[in-house]
Every structure is written in C-alpha cells, then in structure tokens.
Write a protein that holds these residues in place. Sequence first.
Motif, PDB file in Angstrom:
ATOM      1  N   ALA A  22      -0.696  19.931  10.199  1.00  0.00           N
ATOM      2  CA  ALA A  22      -1.323  19.396  11.403  1.00  0.00           C
ATOM      3  C   ALA A  22      -0.294  18.695  12.285  1.00  0.00           C
ATOM      4  CB  ALA A  22      -2.441  18.424  11.037  1.00  0.00           C
ATOM      5  N   LEU A  23       0.654  18.013  11.634  1.00  0.00           N
ATOM      6  CA  LEU A  23       1.696  17.320  12.393  1.00  0.00           C
ATOM      7  C   LEU A  23       2.521  18.315  13.193  1.00  0.00           C
ATOM      8  CD1 LEU A  23       2.502  14.425  12.660  1.00  0.00           C
ATOM      9  CD2 LEU A  23       4.146  14.732  10.841  1.00  0.00           C
ATOM     10  N   GLY A  24       2.801  19.475  12.564  1.00  0.00           N
ATOM     11  CA  GLY A  24       3.520  20.524  13.289  1.00  0.00           C
ATOM     12  C   GLY A  24       2.739  20.971  14.506  1.00  0.00           C
ATOM     13  N   ILE A  25       1.424  21.169  14.322  1.00  0.00           N
ATOM     14  CA  ILE A  25       0.598  21.645  15.440  1.00  0.00           C
ATOM     15  C   ILE A  25       0.590  20.622  16.569  1.00  0.00           C
ATOM     16  CG2 ILE A  25      -1.749  22.237  16.125  1.00  0.00           C
ATOM     17  CD1 ILE A  25      -2.144  23.354  13.328  1.00  0.00           C
ATOM     18  N   ILE A  26       0.457  19.343  16.206  1.00  0.00           N
ATOM     19  CA  ILE A  26       0.325  18.320  17.253  1.00  0.00           C
ATOM     20  C   ILE A  26       1.651  18.115  17.980  1.00  0.00           C
ATOM     21  CG2 ILE A  26       0.731  16.228  15.856  1.00  0.00           C
ATOM     22  CD1 ILE A  26      -1.944  16.633  18.508  1.00  0.00           C
ATOM     23  N   ILE A  27       2.774  18.226  17.261  1.00  0.00           N
ATOM     24  CA  ILE A  27       4.072  18.069  17.936  1.00  0.00           C
ATOM     25  C   ILE A  27       4.231  19.149  18.993  1.00  0.00           C
ATOM     26  CG2 ILE A  27       6.562  18.285  17.610  1.00  0.00           C
ATOM     27  CD1 ILE A  27       6.256  16.851  14.989  1.00  0.00           C
ATOM     28  N   ILE A  28       3.856  20.388  18.638  1.00  0.00           N
ATOM     29  CA  ILE A  28       3.960  21.472  19.616  1.00  0.00           C
ATOM     30  C   ILE A  28       2.957  21.267  20.740  1.00  0.00           C
ATOM     31  CG2 ILE A  28       3.557  23.933  19.953  1.00  0.00           C
ATOM     32  CD1 ILE A  28       4.867  24.412  17.327  1.00  0.00           C
ATOM     33  N   PHE A  29       1.751  20.826  20.387  1.00  0.00           N
ATOM     34  CA  PHE A  29       0.741  20.651  21.437  1.00  0.00           C
ATOM     35  C   PHE A  29       1.185  19.602  22.453  1.00  0.00           C
ATOM     36  CE2 PHE A  29      -2.868  18.658  23.423  1.00  0.00           C
ATOM     37  CZ  PHE A  29      -3.555  19.753  23.897  1.00  0.00           C
ATOM     38  N   ARG A  30       1.720  18.491  21.921  1.00  0.00           N
ATOM     39  CA  ARG A  30       2.075  17.399  22.818  1.00  0.00           C
ATOM     40  C   ARG A  30       3.255  17.770  23.709  1.00  0.00           C
ATOM     41  NH1 ARG A  30      -0.557  13.500  24.134  1.00  0.00           N
ATOM     42  NH2 ARG A  30       0.785  11.748  23.630  1.00  0.00           N
ATOM     43  N   THR A  31       4.212  18.559  23.189  1.00  0.00           N
ATOM     44  CA  THR A  31       5.389  18.844  24.006  1.00  0.00           C
ATOM     45  C   THR A  31       5.225  20.081  24.867  1.00  0.00           C
ATOM     46  OG1 THR A  31       6.341  19.920  22.096  1.00  0.00           O
ATOM     47  CG2 THR A  31       7.087  17.704  22.571  1.00  0.00           C
ATOM     48  N   SER A  32       4.450  21.077  24.423  1.00  0.00           N
ATOM     49  CA  SER A  32       4.333  22.254  25.299  1.00  0.00           C
ATOM     50  C   SER A  32       2.891  22.636  25.617  1.00  0.00           C
ATOM     51  CB  SER A  32       5.116  23.442  24.737  1.00  0.00           C
ATOM     52  OG  SER A  32       5.057  23.495  23.356  1.00  0.00           O
ATOM     53  N   ARG A  33       1.936  21.744  25.406  1.00  0.00           N
ATOM     54  CA  ARG A  33       0.535  21.990  25.803  1.00  0.00           C
ATOM     55  C   ARG A  33       0.033  23.331  25.282  1.00  0.00           C
ATOM     56  NH1 ARG A  33      -1.371  17.688  26.470  1.00  0.00           N
ATOM     57  NH2 ARG A  33       0.028  16.247  27.434  1.00  0.00           N
ATOM     58  N   LEU A  67      16.502  25.026   1.804  1.00  0.00           N
ATOM     59  CA  LEU A  67      17.070  26.184   2.495  1.00  0.00           C
ATOM     60  C   LEU A  67      15.974  26.915   3.275  1.00  0.00           C
ATOM     61  CD1 LEU A  67      19.544  27.532  -0.204  1.00  0.00           C
ATOM     62  CD2 LEU A  67      20.084  26.453   1.978  1.00  0.00           C
ATOM     63  N   GLY A  68      14.775  26.992   2.683  1.00  0.00           N
ATOM     64  CA  GLY A  68      13.645  27.611   3.387  1.00  0.00           C
ATOM     65  C   GLY A  68      13.332  26.861   4.667  1.00  0.00           C
ATOM     66  N   MET A  69      13.437  25.511   4.592  1.00  0.00           N
ATOM     67  CA  MET A  69      13.157  24.727   5.790  1.00  0.00           C
ATOM     68  C   MET A  69      14.228  24.941   6.846  1.00  0.00           C
ATOM     69  SD  MET A  69      11.597  21.318   4.048  1.00  0.00           S
ATOM     70  CE  MET A  69      11.297  20.351   5.517  1.00  0.00           C
ATOM     71  N   VAL A  70      15.478  25.131   6.390  1.00  0.00           N
ATOM     72  CA  VAL A  70      16.544  25.422   7.356  1.00  0.00           C
ATOM     73  C   VAL A  70      16.251  26.747   8.055  1.00  0.00           C
ATOM     74  CG1 VAL A  70      18.980  26.010   7.581  1.00  0.00           C
ATOM     75  CG2 VAL A  70      18.298  24.101   6.144  1.00  0.00           C
ATOM     76  N   SER A  71      15.822  27.753   7.267  1.00  0.00           N
ATOM     77  CA  SER A  71      15.517  29.033   7.910  1.00  0.00           C
ATOM     78  C   SER A  71      14.330  28.879   8.852  1.00  0.00           C
ATOM     79  CB  SER A  71      15.259  30.106   6.853  1.00  0.00           C
ATOM     80  OG  SER A  71      13.898  30.197   6.549  1.00  0.00           O
ATOM     81  N   THR A 187      15.254  21.221  25.491  1.00  0.00           N
ATOM     82  CA  THR A 187      15.743  20.939  24.142  1.00  0.00           C
ATOM     83  C   THR A 187      14.646  20.279  23.309  1.00  0.00           C
ATOM     84  OG1 THR A 187      17.776  20.447  25.287  1.00  0.00           O
ATOM     85  CG2 THR A 187      17.748  20.047  22.931  1.00  0.00           C
ATOM     86  N   VAL A 188      13.878  19.396  23.951  1.00  0.00           N
ATOM     87  CA  VAL A 188      12.797  18.716  23.230  1.00  0.00           C
ATOM     88  C   VAL A 188      11.785  19.744  22.715  1.00  0.00           C
ATOM     89  CG1 VAL A 188      10.798  17.213  23.534  1.00  0.00           C
ATOM     90  CG2 VAL A 188      13.015  16.504  24.399  1.00  0.00           C
ATOM     91  N   TRP A 193       9.426  23.036  18.217  1.00  0.00           N
ATOM     92  CA  TRP A 193       9.104  24.277  17.498  1.00  0.00           C
ATOM     93  C   TRP A 193       9.842  24.344  16.171  1.00  0.00           C
ATOM     94  CZ3 TRP A 193       5.554  28.006  17.854  1.00  0.00           C
ATOM     95  CH2 TRP A 193       4.763  28.009  19.001  1.00  0.00           C
ATOM     96  N   ALA A 194      11.121  23.935  16.176  1.00  0.00           N
ATOM     97  CA  ALA A 194      11.900  23.998  14.946  1.00  0.00           C
ATOM     98  C   ALA A 194      11.307  23.067  13.892  1.00  0.00           C
ATOM     99  CB  ALA A 194      13.351  23.618  15.246  1.00  0.00           C
ATOM    100  N   VAL A 195      11.020  21.820  14.285  1.00  0.00           N
ATOM    101  CA  VAL A 195      10.490  20.851  13.328  1.00  0.00           C
ATOM    102  C   VAL A 195       9.116  21.294  12.824  1.00  0.00           C
ATOM    103  CG1 VAL A 195       9.624  18.499  13.085  1.00  0.00           C
ATOM    104  CG2 VAL A 195      11.805  18.908  14.206  1.00  0.00           C
ATOM    105  N   ALA A 196       8.286  21.822  13.752  1.00  0.00           N
ATOM    106  CA  ALA A 196       6.950  22.259  13.352  1.00  0.00           C
ATOM    107  C   ALA A 196       7.033  23.366  12.315  1.00  0.00           C
ATOM    108  CB  ALA A 196       6.171  22.734  14.569  1.00  0.00           C
ATOM    109  N   ALA A 197       7.918  24.329  12.542  1.00  0.00           N
ATOM    110  CA  ALA A 197       8.049  25.427  11.583  1.00  0.00           C
ATOM    111  C   ALA A 197       8.500  24.898  10.228  1.00  0.00           C
ATOM    112  CB  ALA A 197       9.028  26.471  12.104  1.00  0.00           C
ATOM    113  N   ALA A 198       9.442  23.939  10.247  1.00  0.00           N
ATOM    114  CA  ALA A 198       9.925  23.386   8.981  1.00  0.00           C
ATOM    115  C   ALA A 198       8.808  22.639   8.253  1.00  0.00           C
ATOM    116  CB  ALA A 198      11.099  22.454   9.257  1.00  0.00           C
ATOM    117  N   LEU A 199       7.992  21.879   8.997  1.00  0.00           N
ATOM    118  CA  LEU A 199       6.881  21.159   8.364  1.00  0.00           C
ATOM    119  C   LEU A 199       5.889  22.145   7.753  1.00  0.00           C
ATOM    120  CD1 LEU A 199       6.181  18.364  10.997  1.00  0.00           C
ATOM    121  CD2 LEU A 199       7.216  18.092   8.743  1.00  0.00           C
ATOM    122  N   GLY A 200       5.617  23.243   8.486  1.00  0.00           N
ATOM    123  CA  GLY A 200       4.707  24.256   7.970  1.00  0.00           C
ATOM    124  C   GLY A 200       5.238  24.864   6.679  1.00  0.00           C
TER     125      GLY A 200
END
Lengths: 291, 332
Positions: A22-33, A67-71, A187-188, A193-200
């Motif tokens: 959910a945190l991943g979803i909200i980070i993306i929602f807040r920054t790119s609507r 490593l999975g999170m890095v990818s 960049t933000v 997107w990068a952080v959200a994917a890693a959290l997922g």
Amino acid sequence: MSTFLQLLFSSLESGSVYALAALGIIIIFRTSRMTNFAQGSLGMVNAFVATFIYIYTGITPIIAALLGMVSALILGIIVDLVIMRRAKKVSPVSKQIITFGLIMLLLGLAPMIFGTSPLSFPRFIIKGAFTIGGASVTYNALFNIIVGLTIMLLLFYFLQKTKWGLAVRATASNEVTAQLMGVPTKTVTMGAWAVAAALGTLAALMLAPAITVNVSMMDNVQVNALIACVLGGFQTFYGPVIGAYVIGFTRNMLTYYISSTWGGAILYILFLVFIVFRPNGIIGKKRIKKV
Amino acid sequence: MKQLLKNPYSQFALFIILMALAPTLKQLGLLNSSTVIILGTVMFYSIVGIGLNVLLGYSGLISLGTAGFMGLGSYLSAYCTQDLGLSFFPSLIISVTVPLVIGLIIGLISLRIEGYYLAIATLGISEILRQVFAEMEFVTGGFSGKNAGYPQLFGIIKLNRQMTYILIAAFLLAILIFTYNFIKSRTGRALLTMRGSEAAAQAMGINLLKYKLIAFATATLYAGIGGVLYVHFIRFSYPSGWNLTLSLQILACIVIGGMRTISGPVFGAFVVFGVPELILKRLPVIGSIDGLAYIFTGVLIIVVILFYPNGLIYLGNDLQSLFRKKRVKNNG
C-alpha cells in the motif's frame, strides 16, 4: 486469549505485507496522481528474480531478497523512463489504464522468462519459534513484522526530515509549483516508482514462503493494498499503512471467528459499506473541488 | 449505393451479414471450425465491450467488475436452463436482471466516491462474485464448473452450434443499433457532458444520479447478455475464468479499438481476442511462447494510450488523409 494473540501476530504479519504494498501505491499516487494497479505485478516479477538468484547461486535468502529489490529499483526506473514520463499529459483515467496495460505486459513476460511452474522461496529465518501468552510465533514472523515496521518508519523519517523528503512532499502537494521552485520533480517521480517497486518486491518475498512464487501470487495483496489505500485515504502517506493493518486484522478475525470461506467476501462488503459512509477514508480530509 | 454504405445502420447490417457468413464458409471448407468459434467469441466480447464503453468512454468511469458480471450471467443462465428447465429467453431475462440490479447498487455507491476509487470498489465486487462462483455449488458447480447446452428457443426449437453463432450475430446487430441510437440521443449527450465536467453538467440541469445509474446499468446489462451468450456457445463456465485478466482484456478492447465510438470495441475485440488466436499462435518460433497474447495486448494498451489516444479505429481514416495530403503536395 492465546488464540487471540496468535491471530494478532498473524494479522501484524499479513498487515505488514499489505502495508508495504500500500505504501508503494500511495507514494506513486501522491507524486504522479496515478493509482498503480501494477504494484503487485511489479513485485511478482522481481520476486521471481530474487528466487532465481537464490536457486542458482545458493546465497542466503536475505541477500537474494536485497538483490531482488535492487532489480525492482531498476525495473521501476525503466517503467518511469519508458512509459510514465511520456504520460504526463494523459488524463487520470488513461493513466490508470496504462497501469492495466503494465499488468498484462508483466503477466505475459513473467512466464516467458521464468517458466510457468511455481517456485519456492524459503523463509528469511528458517526455523525457531517462541511462545508468548500461549501463542506460538516464529522468528520469521517476528522478523517480517519488525522489518516491515522499520522500513516504514525509515520512510516516514525520510519524508518528514530530509531535504529529498521535502521535495517529495512538495511534488505531492502541487507538481507545477514544485517544479517552479526548483524541485526536480522528474527525479522525484522516478524515485517514487523505483521505491514502490522495491516495496512491492519485499512484500511479495515475505509472502512467498506461504504461497510459493507464481504468476498470481500478488493478486490478493494487490486488492487488499488498494482497499487499504481507500480505507486510509489517499491524502496522507500514513493513512494507507494504518488501513493495511486494519485490513489484515479484520480479515483474520472474520475468517477465524465468522467463516473461513466467506471471511474475505464479508470484508469486501464491509469495505463497500464503509466507503458509502466515509468516502474519504479513516483520516481523509474532504477535498473541495474547484471548477 | 454510396449513400447506403455511409449510413451507419446499413454498415452495421453489412458487417453482421459478413460475420454470419462464417458458418457457411466453414461448410464450404474455406474456414475451419476453430476459426468460427473464435469469431463467435469475438462477437460476444464485442457486446460486453460496447456496454463497458458506455461507462468508460462516454461517462469516464472505470469498472473492473466486468468479468464478474459476465460470469454471473453465464452461471445463472446455465442454472436456469439445465436445472430449472427454462427455455432460452426466460432464462436470459432472469440472468441479465440480477447483474443489472447489482450494477444499479454499484451506481448508487459510485455517486458517493471519486473516480479513481470506483475501479477499486468494483475490483472488490468482482472478488466477492468469484468467491460466490467457487462456493455456491448448488448453482455454480463449484470449482469443477457448470455445463450448459446450446440454446433452446420457446421450448421447441433446439439450436446447433451454427445457429447459436447466427443468434449471437443477431444479438450483436441489435445491440449495435440500440447503442447507436441511445448514444445519439439526449442520454448520450448528457453522458458526454458529465464526462467533461460533472459540475458543469450539474449546472446545466443534468441529473448525475440518473445518468450514472443508466451508464452502470448498460454496462452490467450488456455484460450479463455477453455471459449468457458465452455459456450457451462455449457450453461451459468455471470460476477461475472470470478473473481480473478478463476484465482487463475487455477494457483493452475499448482502449485499443477506440473510446467513444460504437464500432471501436468491436474492432478492439478482434484485435484482443481474435488476433492472438488466429494469427499470433500460428506464427513460427514465437507463436508457441506462453503469454505472448498478454504481452501483445499490454503493449498495445500502453502504445495506443500514449501515441494514438483516439484508438485504432481511426487508423484507416488517418492513413487515408495522410495519403491525400501527400498527393496534394505532389500535385502542388
């Protein structure tokens, strides 16, 4: 009492999984609507990557997960650079549809690259359990709960106390103004997107020992994470996290005390009733629409 | 003749006559029977797509419950015809009424919530429906699925596969004409205004509740009809088939074909459900790869939204005008 404690701990564990997604979803929602429906699919693909690394190199599951999170970070950046950056002028509905397209794309790519058979990913801490008040809790569950909470606290610290966190919050509040003030919004968004994917991915790997790594592993988490976002409200970063723990707890209580088959369905019905009465979520503030 | 071809009604009729020729062509040995089944599939998914387009294209609301409503229609019709012994039309009426009522309830909920919540709410509803399909075994047959026969009209006329195919084509024609008239009427204009700005629509005296309900009702009604046609043509319905992926594929039909057009979803259904089966799977080397159809659809959705937001239905027109412009340049 011991059953209740047992349920509480398992709720905390599944709540952590939902909360990370959910945190991943909200980070993306807040920054790119944009409501990211592909959060689960992004996590699924990178869970496959982590599992492949684990199987072929034999390193410890924690390193494989990192490593999975890095990818996932890389995949998130690619998604932003290739697709989302070009979609700035697209309407919100079409942005949602782009994430649907992303789901289909990842759903097709995963079996092509990783094969169709489900794989197993081990627990982070393979054995050991302790009893507390009659409830038996594995060290792995405790580890998952603590990791989930730590990551969330770190993220909130980052958002509230650092300069980059301020940039994220500025972008979230008004992207155009933020850009005019010199915030590198591109960049933000990419970072989001990068952080959200890693959290997922982390959420997927916490879940993996229980249900194996397969193409549809995150379907349930995706639905629950979205519901958590609605429940907590899309207006704050911490709302969805609270929503996620509420969902995890309610789901466990319903499946244990009311019906194991219909628990999930009852949860969704309760959720629908809830949004009729509080459409902005638990902590959501009403946004005044300007014409 | 030229005027007749420009008239949308005769265009629809011509298209349906062409589609209805497929079983005859099969008997002549020009098409194989799997192609006919795929064309039938394309037609009932077109019906569902046209319904969802009223909701997505004309009113700008996203529903992810389409597959669930289709499944509901299919299970109910299978139950009514197999277990209750009703003939096709009474069972059709029952099987579309139930999804319709649920659609109206969601319409009521949708009025309370903002646009992007709606997809999530309908996602929850489709999850509930899937649980119902899997657990209510006396109606749905549980995980092993439910069988149904070819439709039996008025209790006496029993159709075979070819005739069922023609029946689906007739349904598609009726739906095309009905939706066309509906969209060109006061209701269609109200929906378009609502999509542009809810506040402006309200200020002009458009009753938001009424029109949102109409949009939802159309989408679920058509999904129910599609489900009924599905179960009597494929003759089988099982719970895992009615998943999110199917809803997304139907959504893809509209996006790829063209939002806010009547023929867009039909064209999109050909691209999403026809092309992978008829063309991609027969390609050498890459044809046997799992998930190729999904990648094809996913990439098309993204590419169309980013670079061709009106949909591929305009491809012909645009190419034509491009060609004309070039000719004018060459002449000048």
